[in-house]
Design a protein around this motif. Structure first.
Motif, PDB file in Angstrom:
ATOM      1  N   ARG A  62       0.815  -1.213   0.000  1.00 10.73           N
ATOM      2  CA  ARG A  62       0.000   0.000   0.000  1.00 10.73           C
ATOM      3  C   ARG A  62       0.852   1.268   0.000  1.00 10.73           C
ATOM      4  N   GLY A  63       2.181   1.086  -0.025  1.00  6.07           N
ATOM      5  CA  GLY A  63       3.079   2.232  -0.109  1.00  6.07           C
ATOM      6  C   GLY A  63       3.359   2.900   1.228  1.00  6.07           C
ATOM      7  N   TRP A  64       3.047   2.221   2.315  1.00  3.98           N
ATOM      8  CA  TRP A  64       3.306   2.753   3.642  1.00  3.98           C
ATOM      9  C   TRP A  64       4.603   2.155   4.173  1.00  3.98           C
ATOM     10  N   THR A  65       5.042   2.662   5.302  1.00  4.18           N
ATOM     11  CA  THR A  65       6.189   2.072   5.982  1.00  4.18           C
ATOM     12  C   THR A  65       5.712   1.497   7.311  1.00  4.18           C
ATOM     13  N   TRP A  66       6.534   0.603   7.852  1.00  6.21           N
ATOM     14  CA  TRP A  66       6.199   0.030   9.150  1.00  6.21           C
ATOM     15  C   TRP A  66       6.181   1.141  10.204  1.00  6.21           C
ATOM     16  N   GLY A  67       7.065   2.127  10.059  1.00  7.76           N
ATOM     17  CA  GLY A  67       7.089   3.268  10.974  1.00  7.76           C
ATOM     18  C   GLY A  67       5.791   4.060  10.944  1.00  7.76           C
ATOM     19  N   GLU A  68       5.228   4.237   9.741  1.00  9.85           N
ATOM     20  CA  GLU A  68       3.952   4.949   9.628  1.00  9.85           C
ATOM     21  C   GLU A  68       2.832   4.170  10.306  1.00  9.85           C
ATOM     22  N   LEU A  69       2.844   2.859  10.139  1.00 11.34           N
ATOM     23  CA  LEU A  69       1.834   2.030  10.802  1.00 11.34           C
ATOM     24  C   LEU A  69       1.977   2.138  12.313  1.00 11.34           C
ATOM     25  N   GLU A  70       3.194   2.056  12.786  1.00 16.77           N
ATOM     26  CA  GLU A  70       3.445   2.150  14.225  1.00 16.77           C
ATOM     27  C   GLU A  70       3.041   3.524  14.759  1.00 16.77           C
ATOM     28  N   GLN A  71       3.294   4.586  13.997  1.00 18.19           N
ATOM     29  CA  GLN A  71       2.885   5.932  14.405  1.00 18.19           C
ATOM     30  C   GLN A  71       1.360   6.027  14.491  1.00 18.19           C
ATOM     31  N   ALA A  72       0.663   5.475  13.510  1.00 21.25           N
ATOM     32  CA  ALA A  72      -0.803   5.475  13.535  1.00 21.25           C
ATOM     33  C   ALA A  72      -1.312   4.691  14.744  1.00 21.25           C
ATOM     34  N   ARG A  73      -0.646   3.580  15.054  1.00 21.57           N
ATOM     35  CA  ARG A  73      -1.030   2.775  16.219  1.00 21.57           C
ATOM     36  C   ARG A  73      -0.831   3.574  17.507  1.00 21.57           C
ATOM     37  N   ARG A  74       0.316   4.255  17.626  1.00 20.45           N
ATOM     38  CA  ARG A  74       0.606   5.048  18.826  1.00 20.45           C
ATOM     39  C   ARG A  74      -0.411   6.176  19.001  1.00 20.45           C
ATOM     40  N   GLU A  75      -0.737   6.860  17.896  1.00 22.50           N
ATOM     41  CA  GLU A  75      -1.710   7.952  17.961  1.00 22.50           C
ATOM     42  C   GLU A  75      -3.074   7.447  18.417  1.00 22.50           C
ATOM     43  N   LYS A  76      -3.501   6.339  17.855  1.00 18.46           N
ATOM     44  CA  LYS A  76      -4.798   5.781  18.234  1.00 18.46           C
ATOM     45  C   LYS A  76      -4.787   5.338  19.689  1.00 18.46           C
TER      46      LYS A  76
END
Length: 105
Positions: A72-86
């Motif tokens: 999907r063109g994301w990075t694992w860091g972006e996923l982790e950031q979204a998880r932390r924010e949520k």
């Protein structure tokens, strides 16, 4: 005897099949078709984990998740950031809360 699968497999599976003295037919998927198959693979791996509750099946689920993130063109860091924010906004699951009902005032 031929068995038909039509499912996404890990990169080394054809090599493993060949080492067993068998042959297989594979197709390299387009990006969009691969993403469709990855989404289906997520469901498959989740069902396998739900059945077994094994660490190995959970690891498979994580590997597919990593592939979906890349596809999907994301990075694992972006996923982790979204998880932390949520988690910061709504919390995690540490308190083991079961919501039973909500009443209107």
């Amino acid at each position: 005897m031929t068995k038909t699968y039509n499912k996404l497999v890990r990169d080394r599976i054809p090599e493993i099949i060949a080492s067993d003295g068998k042959t297989c037919t594979v197709e390299v998927l387009s990006d969009s078709r691969c993403l469709q198959m990855l989404d289906a693979k997520l469901t498959e791996e989740l069902e396998e984990y739900q059945e077994s509750k094994s660490l190995e099946e959970l690891a498979d689920l994580l590997e597919v998740l990593r592939a979906v993130v890349r596809a999907r063109g994301w990075t694992w860091g972006e996923l982790e950031q979204a998880r932390r924010e949520k988690a910061a906004q709504r919390g995690g699951f540490e308190k083991k809360l079961l919501l039973k009902e909500v009443r209107e005032k």
